[in-house]
Motif scaffolding. Structure first.
Motif, short mmCIF file in Angstrom:
data_model
loop_
_atom_site.label_atom_id
_atom_site.label_comp_id
_atom_site.label_asym_id
_atom_site.label_seq_id
_atom_site.Cartn_x
_atom_site.Cartn_y
_atom_site.Cartn_z
N SER A 47 48.24 46.37 41.28
CA SER A 47 48.27 47.59 41.63
C SER A 47 46.91 48.38 40.52
CB SER A 47 49.45 48.27 41.48
OG SER A 47 49.49 48.82 40.15
N PHE A 48 46.77 49.55 41.34
CA PHE A 48 45.37 50.26 40.19
C PHE A 48 46.52 50.28 39.19
CE2 PHE A 48 43.13 54.12 38.49
CZ PHE A 48 41.94 54.42 38.49
N ALA A 49 47.58 51.28 38.78
CA ALA A 49 48.42 51.46 38.27
C ALA A 49 48.14 50.68 36.80
CB ALA A 49 49.45 52.53 38.04
N ASN A 50 48.88 49.34 37.07
CA ASN A 50 49.34 48.20 35.92
C ASN A 50 48.45 47.76 35.69
OD1 ASN A 50 48.75 46.11 37.85
ND2 ASN A 50 50.59 46.27 38.71
N THR A 51 47.12 47.30 36.07
CA THR A 51 45.14 47.09 35.74
C THR A 51 44.54 47.94 35.23
OG1 THR A 51 46.47 44.81 37.95
CG2 THR A 51 43.93 45.27 36.81
N MET A 52 43.75 48.55 36.84
CA MET A 52 42.72 49.88 36.18
C MET A 52 42.92 50.42 34.95
SD MET A 52 40.89 47.63 37.70
CE MET A 52 39.40 49.06 37.12
N GLY A 111 42.42 41.22 42.19
CA GLY A 111 43.01 41.29 42.88
C GLY A 111 43.47 42.74 43.07
N VAL A 112 42.85 43.63 43.05
CA VAL A 112 43.26 45.08 43.08
C VAL A 112 43.46 45.93 44.54
CG1 VAL A 112 43.56 47.36 41.76
CG2 VAL A 112 43.38 45.93 40.19
N PRO A 113 44.15 45.89 45.18
CA PRO A 113 44.09 46.69 46.02
C PRO A 113 43.47 47.96 46.16
CG PRO A 113 46.18 46.94 46.03
CD PRO A 113 45.19 46.02 44.60
N GLU A 114 41.82 48.40 47.28
CA GLU A 114 41.64 49.88 47.11
C GLU A 114 42.07 50.33 48.71
OE1 GLU A 114 37.75 49.63 48.63
OE2 GLU A 114 37.26 48.12 46.99
N LYS A 122 38.80 54.41 43.12
CA LYS A 122 38.25 53.55 43.95
C LYS A 122 36.72 53.08 43.62
CE LYS A 122 39.54 54.05 48.43
NZ LYS A 122 39.10 54.23 49.84
N ARG A 123 35.97 55.05 43.17
CA ARG A 123 34.72 54.31 42.37
C ARG A 123 34.64 53.17 40.62
NH1 ARG A 123 29.13 56.03 41.69
NH2 ARG A 123 29.05 56.47 39.90
N PHE A 124 36.03 53.42 39.79
CA PHE A 124 36.32 53.29 38.92
C PHE A 124 36.76 51.88 39.44
CE2 PHE A 124 39.30 51.81 35.12
CZ PHE A 124 38.34 51.77 33.94
N LEU A 125 36.59 51.59 39.93
CA LEU A 125 37.61 49.66 40.52
C LEU A 125 36.22 49.18 41.10
CD1 LEU A 125 39.12 47.27 40.71
CD2 LEU A 125 39.97 48.19 42.82
N THR A 126 35.41 49.72 41.72
CA THR A 126 34.12 49.17 42.34
C THR A 126 33.31 49.44 40.81
OG1 THR A 126 34.35 50.01 44.19
CG2 THR A 126 32.33 49.41 43.57
N LYS A 127 32.65 50.00 40.05
CA LYS A 127 31.96 49.92 38.56
C LYS A 127 32.22 48.92 37.42
CE LYS A 127 30.20 53.58 37.48
NZ LYS A 127 28.60 53.03 37.78
N GLN A 128 33.90 48.35 37.73
CA GLN A 128 34.09 47.92 36.44
C GLN A 128 34.17 46.45 37.27
OE1 GLN A 128 35.84 47.96 33.46
NE2 GLN A 128 34.83 49.40 33.94
#
Length: 664
Positions: A47-52, A111-114, A122-128
């Motif tokens: 999840s975004f919380a437990n990963t990003m 593996g983090v779903p959008e 979403k921007r943070f996930l994409t940029k990472q």
């Protein structure tokens, strides 16, 4: 009991000792690595919380401690501190280098779903994902190992480069025994030179290569031989002996090139610019080249006029001197006439009041706060009754302090998951004209601009409202980061805003209208020369990071000087070593390397953006609040181009810069 293990918001400088650094950093490295491992090895659904979010916070205590250590390195450099930093630098560098090379962590991020994410998440996930890929996540094991070696080596080489510049600067002094040789020098500079000599228990007048001492000599001193000695000493810093940076510079460039190739980029410039507004080295070069073409004719005209005025062929150490004389004649304007109106205390306080009006903030001095030097001040920033940030302001030179001016984030706060707001913490530093025994620190107009510039960076950091630390504040593309700083300089040129902070230190009167008009008329004086100087720095930077090939035997000093000669009006001497003291490019693994063009890129943005204030009122609070909301508060939560469009309603236009500089 180690204060660096959990650095409180108000830093306990009186408790921090050099002996704390190595054990604290090693313990924090272990904690940060454990956090990374926990994220990578978690068997819970991603999840975004437990990963990003967890990744964003994994090294926060290490970052807080290193921010303090790096700051002390810049402002209170000692042999013991250097030794401690040299011990931990390889370990810290290896830790950060290893993060994008961690296979399990890379898979976890992928593996983090959008689904269910907001736009910033979403921007943070994409940029990472992009950053991991760009920094070697998909390399084979041997290449990953080599990349880590390069990052560790670069950190050590760059630290040594910066130390050599500081030591070479401090190693030089010029003692003048005869007062007659100081003809032309402003009284303020003479008093400072006398005080400097007395502080060293010497007679006469002592001059150093620190800016408040060096620049008045080059600008005002009638004695050409002393000007020559000072100019040559400054331009040959770190070029020989124990402080020689030649080999360090070659090693740094070689490793940067190798790193870029390992990561699949043709040049280091392409690697650096991939996530910036320019995107590729060739685009930055085209931008700089275009400005050079627009400037070159006027540049030549300015120099021809200056030599005609001087009645002789000028040497490099003559330029500033005769330029000041020419300006006085053309505009009846003496820069020193402004100095009494720029006492540092009223300037800073007036700047705060100006920003309070424009941006809806309140800045309060906290005289009881712990500081690391008596001349340093601590302030808190409030908005709607809530403290949103704080900062240390350190304006005067010391031998243990590096040159130049800068802002550094010390702690990044922002909106918290529970709805609260964690304040930001930063530091702004400069090397301004210090106070005399009987006078406050009286600044030049350029020094005032520098204070406004650095406070612009500080506002960008402290007014950020982004909930993700890595996208907060100044964590924006480097060709955008100078917009919030450079736009602040514009308020140093407007009558309405000057009256907030420009007051005679004795009478309290504002700048007389006649003097103000002279200052404004002289603003475009030699603007082409000033622009070409910056374009020269940008060009040599990009050339070194695109064309230099370590396999080709070439003297790097000759290579760099051949580029710089294009932007000089006098013949550079064989041993001209400006590049070997250019800490912007070589004091960090990246820093402004392949990015010095950012100053001019952002100057286009700032001139254009300020045109809106000019049209709507330079003190228009509604425009200021919108600028705060659409630029300062946004950090890197949106694309830089979109942020600019959001404020201006269109793309940037170079015309405003060329017009401001009298080149259109």
């Amino acid at each position: 009991m180690n204060p660096l293990l959990r650095v409180p918001f108000e830093i306990p400088f009186d408790q921090i000792e050099v002996a704390h650094i190595v054990p604290a950093v090693r313990q924090l490295l272990g904690e940060a690595q454990a956090n990374i491992d926990a994220i990578a090895n978690s068997t819970e659904p991603r999840s975004f919380a437990n990963t990003m979010a967890a990744l964003d916070e994994a090294g926060v205590n290490l970052e807080n401690a290193m921010a303090v250590v790096r700051h002390l390195e810049c402002v209170s450099n000692t042999p013991e501190l250097r030794e401690a930093i040299q011990t931990i630098d390889p370990e810290v560098s290896a830790f950060y280098s290893a993060i994008p090379l961690n296979d399990k962590l890379w898979k976890a991020i992928q593996g983090v779903p959008e689904t269910g994410l907001d736009a910033v998440q979403k921007r943070f996930l994409t940029k990472q994902v992009d950053a991991f890929r760009r920094h070697g996540a998909e390399l084979e094991a041997p290449a990953k190992a080599r990349l880590t070696e390069i990052d560790v080596a670069l950190q050590g080489l760059c630290t040594k480069f910066s130390q050599n510049v500081l030591d070479a600067t401090n190693a030089y002094e010029l003692i003048v025994e005869e007062e007659a040789k100081l003809a032309g020098l402003p009284e303020n500079a003479k008093q400072a030179a006398r005080a400097s000599a007395e502080a060293k228990a010497k007679s006469g007048w002592r001059f150093t290569l620190q800016a408040p001492s060096y620049l008045p000599v080059l600008t005002y001193l009638d004695d050409a031989e002393i000007r020559r000695q000072m100019w040559q000493a400054y331009m040959s810093r770190a070029t020989s002996g124990e402080y020689d940076n030649r080999d360090l510079m070659r090693q740094i460039l070689t490793l940067r090139r190798e790193k870029a190739h390992l990561l699949g980029y043709f040049t280091f410039a392409d690697f650096v610019l991939a996530d910036r507004m320019a995107q590729r080295g060739v685009i930055a070069q085209e931008f700089v080249g275009g400005l050079e073409l627009a400037t070159r004719d006027k540049f030549g005209e300015e120099h021809s006029a200056l030599e005609a005025f001087a009645g002789k062929t000028l040497e490099p150490w003559d330029i500033s001197y005769y330029a000041e004389k020419q300006r006085e004649k053309l505009y009846a304007f003496d820069e020193e006439a402004l100095r009494p109106y720029f006492a540092v205390g009223p300037v800073v306080d007036g700047m705060f009041r100006l920003c309070e009006r424009l941006f809806g903030i309140e800045v309060q001095h906290r005289p009881d706060a712990k500081v690391y030097e008596p001349s340093v001040n601590y302030y808190e920033i409030f908005s709607d009754g809530r403290m949103i940030g704080a900062f240390y302001a350190d304006w005067f030179p010391r031998e243990s302090k590096r040159g130049g001016a800068w802002m550094e984030p010390v702690r990044t706060g922002g909106p918290q998951p529970d709805g609260s707001f964690a304040p930001h913490l930063g530091v702004i530093c400069g090397n301004m004209t210090p106070p005399m025994a009987d006078k406050p620190a009286l600044l030049t107009h350029r020094e005032v601009e520098t204070i406004f510039h650095e406070f612009g960076h500080l506002l960008h950091h402290c007014l950020s409202e982004v909930p993700i630390r890595s996208l907060s504040g100044t964590n924006v593309p480097w060709d955008f980061v100078e917009l919030p700083s450079q736009i602040m300089e514009n308020w140093c040129w407007e009558r309405e805003s000057l009256d907030f902070f420009a007051r005679h230190y004795e009478s309290g009167e504002t700048i007389p209208e006649e003097l103000f008009q002279k200052m404004v008329r002289a603003r475009q004086y030699r603007a082409a020369s000033a622009q070409m100087r910056q374009l020269g720095f940008a060009t040599v930077d990009l050339t070194l990071h695109t064309e230099f090939d370590p396999k080709v035997e070439v003297d790097l000093l000759d290579f760099a000087n051949a580029v710089l000669q294009r932007f000089a009006v006098t013949q550079l001497p064989k041993d001209y070593g400006m590049i070997l003291g250019f800490t912007h490019l070589f004091s960090g693994p990246v820093g402004y390397a392949a990015g010095y063009y950012s100053y001019k890129w952002a100057e286009v943005l700032d001139a254009d953006a300020f045109s809106r204030f000019k049209a709507e009122g330079v003190l228009n609070a509604a425009t200021g609040r919108e600028y705060r909301a659409k630029i300062l508060a946004k950090g890197n939560s949106e694309e830089a181009r979109d942020l600019f469009r959001g404020f201006m309603g269109r793309d940037p236009d170079q015309a405003a810069l060329l017009q401001r500089n009298g080149l259109a």
